[in-house]
Design an enzyme around this catalytic site. Sequence first.
Site, PDB file in Angstrom:
ATOM      1  N   ARG A   1     -38.993 -50.553  47.206  1.00  0.00           N
ATOM      2  CA  ARG A   1     -37.846 -49.757  46.770  1.00  0.00           C
ATOM      3  C   ARG A   1     -36.587 -50.606  46.550  1.00  0.00           C
ATOM      4  O   ARG A   1     -35.767 -50.267  45.706  1.00  0.00           O
ATOM      5  CB  ARG A   1     -37.564 -48.641  47.782  1.00  0.00           C
ATOM      6  CG  ARG A   1     -38.526 -47.477  47.617  1.00  0.00           C
ATOM      7  CD  ARG A   1     -38.277 -46.408  48.645  1.00  0.00           C
ATOM      8  NE  ARG A   1     -38.930 -45.161  48.267  1.00  0.00           N
ATOM      9  CZ  ARG A   1     -39.040 -44.110  49.068  1.00  0.00           C
ATOM     10  NH1 ARG A   1     -38.550 -44.164  50.301  1.00  0.00           N
ATOM     11  NH2 ARG A   1     -39.628 -43.012  48.648  1.00  0.00           N
TER      12      ARG A   1
ATOM     13  N   LYS B   1     -53.478 -33.378  53.874  1.00  0.00           N
ATOM     14  CA  LYS B   1     -53.336 -31.927  53.753  1.00  0.00           C
ATOM     15  C   LYS B   1     -53.463 -31.411  52.324  1.00  0.00           C
ATOM     16  O   LYS B   1     -52.725 -31.839  51.433  1.00  0.00           O
ATOM     17  CB  LYS B   1     -51.954 -31.510  54.266  1.00  0.00           C
ATOM     18  CG  LYS B   1     -51.823 -31.589  55.769  1.00  0.00           C
ATOM     19  CD  LYS B   1     -50.367 -31.470  56.091  1.00  0.00           C
ATOM     20  CE  LYS B   1     -50.072 -30.620  57.282  1.00  0.00           C
ATOM     21  NZ  LYS B   1     -48.617 -30.421  57.344  1.00  0.00           N
TER      22      LYS B   1
ATOM     23  N   GLY C   1     -46.129 -42.052  48.903  1.00  0.00           N
ATOM     24  CA  GLY C   1     -45.955 -43.159  49.827  1.00  0.00           C
ATOM     25  C   GLY C   1     -47.247 -43.797  50.295  1.00  0.00           C
ATOM     26  O   GLY C   1     -47.353 -45.022  50.367  1.00  0.00           O
TER      27      GLY C   1
ATOM     28  N   GLY D   1     -42.314 -37.386  47.911  1.00  0.00           N
ATOM     29  CA  GLY D   1     -42.015 -35.970  47.669  1.00  0.00           C
ATOM     30  C   GLY D   1     -41.440 -35.732  46.278  1.00  0.00           C
ATOM     31  O   GLY D   1     -41.779 -34.745  45.622  1.00  0.00           O
TER      32      GLY D   1
END
Length: 398
Positions: A39, A198, A353, A376
């Site tokens: 980043r 998930k 990520g 996200g």
Amino acid sequence: MSDRELPSIDELDVAGKRVLVRCDLNVPLDDGAITDDLRIRAALPTLEALLERGARLAVCSHLGRPKGQVKDEFRLTPVAERLSELLDRKVTAVRDVVGDEAREACASDDEVVLLENLRFEPGEEANDPGFTDALSSLADVYVNDAFGASHRAHASIVGPPERLPSAAGRLLVNEVTTLERLLVKPDHPYVAVLGGVKVSDKLDVIGNLLDRVDTLCIGGAMAFTLLVAQGKDVGRSLVEEDRVEDVKGMLEEAVAKGIDIHLPTDVVAAEEPTEDAIHETVPLAQIGNRMGVDIGPETTGDFAKTILGARTVLWNGPMGIFEIPDYSAGTKGVASAIAEATAEGAFTVAGGGDSAAALARFEMTDAVSHLSTGGGASLELLEGKQLPGITALRQASK
Ligand code: 3PG
Ligand code: MG
């Protein structure tokens, strides 16, 4: 949504001005040491372009989740050091966000000022107008280059465009343009390879992709909820029981749309999800009372073959617990197939990520056409949502 509407830094008058640049320098730290500087490196093109044009910078970012309190372990000190090395310039790291030190540094001739962690100020996450005023008053111009945080309606993301001449940085424009290619007129065959823990985090993305992709390859723990929805026995693997009905609906929709869904047919079955657990590779039907911790070689081969036949590949989420070497072969096999497809001309994007961490671990970060810096944020964009940071820039440019 189109990148053309995003105001560009090339149209901003920045010479001799102090430019507030919101970056996402939220890098992973281990005991104060940066473990992946992707980043920070991704922030350089915008910072360098502005400096070349005679701007003085007030760079700002959040780090972690200190929740409105000053916590030493969340100071940006390691980020300042790395940024200074990469820019090959002095970086003045101040110890506050909008206090005396920040104001003095921003009023000085120092070329690169790095403000302290924005989330030390409760006003940041609360999007408090007083905090936004204080932050905006440090500079003459604002640039948002924090793609990874643009899904947050926080003060530093949505506030300054209402107060200062504003534009989107190079990284933000590049992320939006590139990720849009996965939604608008992608080349076919188009394969989405999804994994991670998930399925609940990914259902909205899958929903938005069902009108676009030809094939879904699903691994990782999330695959077990799909397998349960198909009536399969998955032993003690992780399953989101409360999502089985949603998943059944999604599978029916996918079948109705003619989408091929590939799920694991073999797995690495372990007694526990730990490094020293007894484990073996078995067909799914022989999982018994164990947990699936990686996809097996038959599944990996099937996913790889599908990937190699694709013109567009989206990859989000690992196939197993790749941090443990014995459970990393599936994720590595998928990454290698994507690298090969990229070399043969396919357009490939890795987002999220964990996929980035996996590519970093395998030293393959350059093997995809685009590695998104957003977790996200990239998911929300692929869900078809408008990101607050992008909306704020578009409205300001009207
Ligand atoms: C991220 O790493 O996901 C971004 O930097 C945003 O951080 P957050 O999830 O804590 O808002
Ligand atoms: Mg996050």
